[in-house]
Scaffold this active site. Structure first.
Site, PDB file in Angstrom:
ATOM      1  CD  GLU A 242     -12.269   9.798 -12.770  1.00  0.00           C
ATOM      2  OE1 GLU A 242     -11.978  10.217 -11.629  1.00  0.00           O
ATOM      3  OE2 GLU A 242     -12.889   8.729 -12.973  1.00  0.00           O
TER       4      GLU A 242
ATOM      5  CD  GLU B 258     -16.777   9.050  -8.789  1.00  0.00           C
ATOM      6  OE1 GLU B 258     -17.772   8.321  -8.667  1.00  0.00           O
ATOM      7  OE2 GLU B 258     -15.947   8.883  -9.685  1.00  0.00           O
TER       8      GLU B 258
ATOM      9  CG  HIS C  28     -17.973   5.013 -16.422  1.00  0.00           C
ATOM     10  ND1 HIS C  28     -18.769   5.144 -15.307  1.00  0.00           N
ATOM     11  CD2 HIS C  28     -18.692   4.295 -17.308  1.00  0.00           C
ATOM     12  CE1 HIS C  28     -19.935   4.533 -15.529  1.00  0.00           C
ATOM     13  NE2 HIS C  28     -19.920   4.017 -16.731  1.00  0.00           N
TER      14      HIS C  28
ATOM     15  CG  HIS D 157     -21.034   8.322  -7.173  1.00  0.00           C
ATOM     16  ND1 HIS D 157     -21.462   7.973  -8.429  1.00  0.00           N
ATOM     17  CD2 HIS D 157     -21.623   9.512  -6.895  1.00  0.00           C
ATOM     18  CE1 HIS D 157     -22.267   8.912  -8.890  1.00  0.00           C
ATOM     19  NE2 HIS D 157     -22.370   9.856  -7.976  1.00  0.00           N
TER      20      HIS D 157
ATOM     21  CG  ASN E  33     -16.264   3.686  -7.463  1.00  0.00           C
ATOM     22  OD1 ASN E  33     -17.046   3.081  -6.724  1.00  0.00           O
ATOM     23  ND2 ASN E  33     -16.569   4.821  -8.066  1.00  0.00           N
TER      24      ASN E  33
ATOM     25  CG  HIS F 208     -21.183  -1.070  -8.213  1.00  0.00           C
ATOM     26  ND1 HIS F 208     -22.502  -0.684  -8.228  1.00  0.00           N
ATOM     27  CD2 HIS F 208     -20.529  -0.209  -9.013  1.00  0.00           C
ATOM     28  CE1 HIS F 208     -22.658   0.349  -9.038  1.00  0.00           C
ATOM     29  NE2 HIS F 208     -21.477   0.673  -9.513  1.00  0.00           N
TER      30      HIS F 208
ATOM     31  NE  ARG G 129     -28.533   4.974  -8.181  1.00  0.00           N
ATOM     32  CZ  ARG G 129     -28.718   5.229  -9.484  1.00  0.00           C
ATOM     33  NH1 ARG G 129     -28.168   4.453 -10.407  1.00  0.00           N
ATOM     34  NH2 ARG G 129     -29.458   6.240  -9.869  1.00  0.00           N
TER      35      ARG G 129
ATOM     36  CB  THR H 209     -21.587   8.049 -14.557  1.00  0.00           C
ATOM     37  OG1 THR H 209     -21.650   8.170 -13.131  1.00  0.00           O
ATOM     38  CG2 THR H 209     -21.169   9.369 -15.169  1.00  0.00           C
TER      39      THR H 209
ATOM     40  NE  ARG I  53     -24.997   6.673  -9.034  1.00  0.00           N
ATOM     41  CZ  ARG I  53     -25.345   7.246 -10.184  1.00  0.00           C
ATOM     42  NH1 ARG I  53     -26.385   8.063 -10.211  1.00  0.00           N
ATOM     43  NH2 ARG I  53     -24.676   7.003 -11.294  1.00  0.00           N
TER      44      ARG I  53
END
Ligand SMILES: CC(=O)[C@@H](O)[C@H](O)COP(=O)(O)O
Ligand SMILES: NCC(=O)COP(=O)(O)O
Length: 256
Positions: free
Chosen positions: A158, A77, A201, A50, A14, A17, A56, A108, A52
């Site tokens: 998941e 995602e 996660h 992801h 993922n 970040h 962000r 999350t 969002r």
């Protein structure tokens, strides 16, 4: 003939970040798509991003470039909203993972309420599946949730490993074991119901080991920890080490 790699649990990286760091200054660096290519070069079997509602970190353009450039599956995602379903239908990722979202959340906080939202989710899952997009539901490791996921027609769940990871990382061994047992039970039931089982996660090099030993889990999605590690060792080394740890755990050895 399936390669050895095909029978091993897959690692989805993922890259959210990397985009968090990029957006801190508003420019184009570090580029999350470049990070995706490096992760793939280091052995990632797929890339998770992801988008969002508040953008962000990952932005719409990142998703478009990932779809255009990736040579491995893109796991998109997103929140279970009309906006995100429409984006998925337009972009056509390999897979979509429907996750809960609250604008106020830092990350999350749990699994999607697929029991409470079943009437809203059922047509969404059918529409995405009919478009050839593999639907995954990011959910809590609970038997009733496994049964609902199967009933809704999602091929993949998941399992949210956040609570287990928090207990593990704070040294609460008994509580971590209890969370791990929830995951084991849900994974076995989900598999018996015909679901493909993923997990993610909060996982790191240590907490992933017991989860990687759960045979029904065939894909791990890991991001925040790897991006952090990349600051110290580089992303390729972090991804390669995570993959080695997962494979060794599944094979029953300790990674070098
Ligand atoms: C669903 C999940 O656990 C993550 O994949 C999600 O992306 C976390 O949200 P942030 O990446 O915004 O922390
Ligand atoms: N769905 C989990 C994921 O994609 C990565 O979660 P994290 O490792 O960033 O916590």
């Amino acid at each position: 003939m399936a390669s050895a790699r095909a029978t091993a649990p897959r690692l989805g990286v993922n890259i959210d970040h990397v985009a968090t760091v990029r957006n801190a200054r508003g420019g184009g660096a570090p580029d999350p798509v470049r990070a995706a290519h490096l992760a793939v070069a280091a052995g990632a079997d797929g890339i998770t991003a992801h988008l969002r509602e508040d953008r962000r970190h990952i932005r719409d353009g990142d998703i478009a470039r990932l779809k255009q450039e990736l040579t491995v599956p893109l796991n998109f995602e997103a929140g279970a909203t009309r906006e995100m379903v429409d984006i998925a239908l337009r972009v056509q990722p390999h897979a979509i993972c429907l996750v809960p979202e609250r604008r106020e959340e830092r990350t999350t906080e749990g699994g999607l309420d697929i029991i409470g939202r079943q009437n809203e989710l059922r047509p969404m899952i059918a529409e995405l599946s009919a478009a050839g997009i593999r639907v995954s539901l990011f959910v809590e490791a609970e038997p009733a949730v496994m049964r609902m996921a199967a009933e809704l027609g999602a091929p993949v769940v998941e399992l949210h490993t956040g609570a287990y990871c928090e207990r593990h990382d704070e040294g609460a061994a008994e509580a971590a074991q209890a969370e791990l047992q929830r995951i084991r039970i849900a994974a076995a039931l989900g598999r018996d119901l015909g679901l493909e089982i993923h997990a993610g996660h909060g996982l790191n090099f240590d907490s992933v080991v017991p989860v990687a030993r759960i045979p029904e889990i065939i894909e791990f999605n890991i991001g925040h920890f790897l991006v952090g590690e990349a600051i110290f060792t580089g992303l390729e080394a972090a991804v390669a080490h995570m993959r080695a740890v997962i494979l060794a755990a599944r094979a029953g050895q300790d990674a070098a």
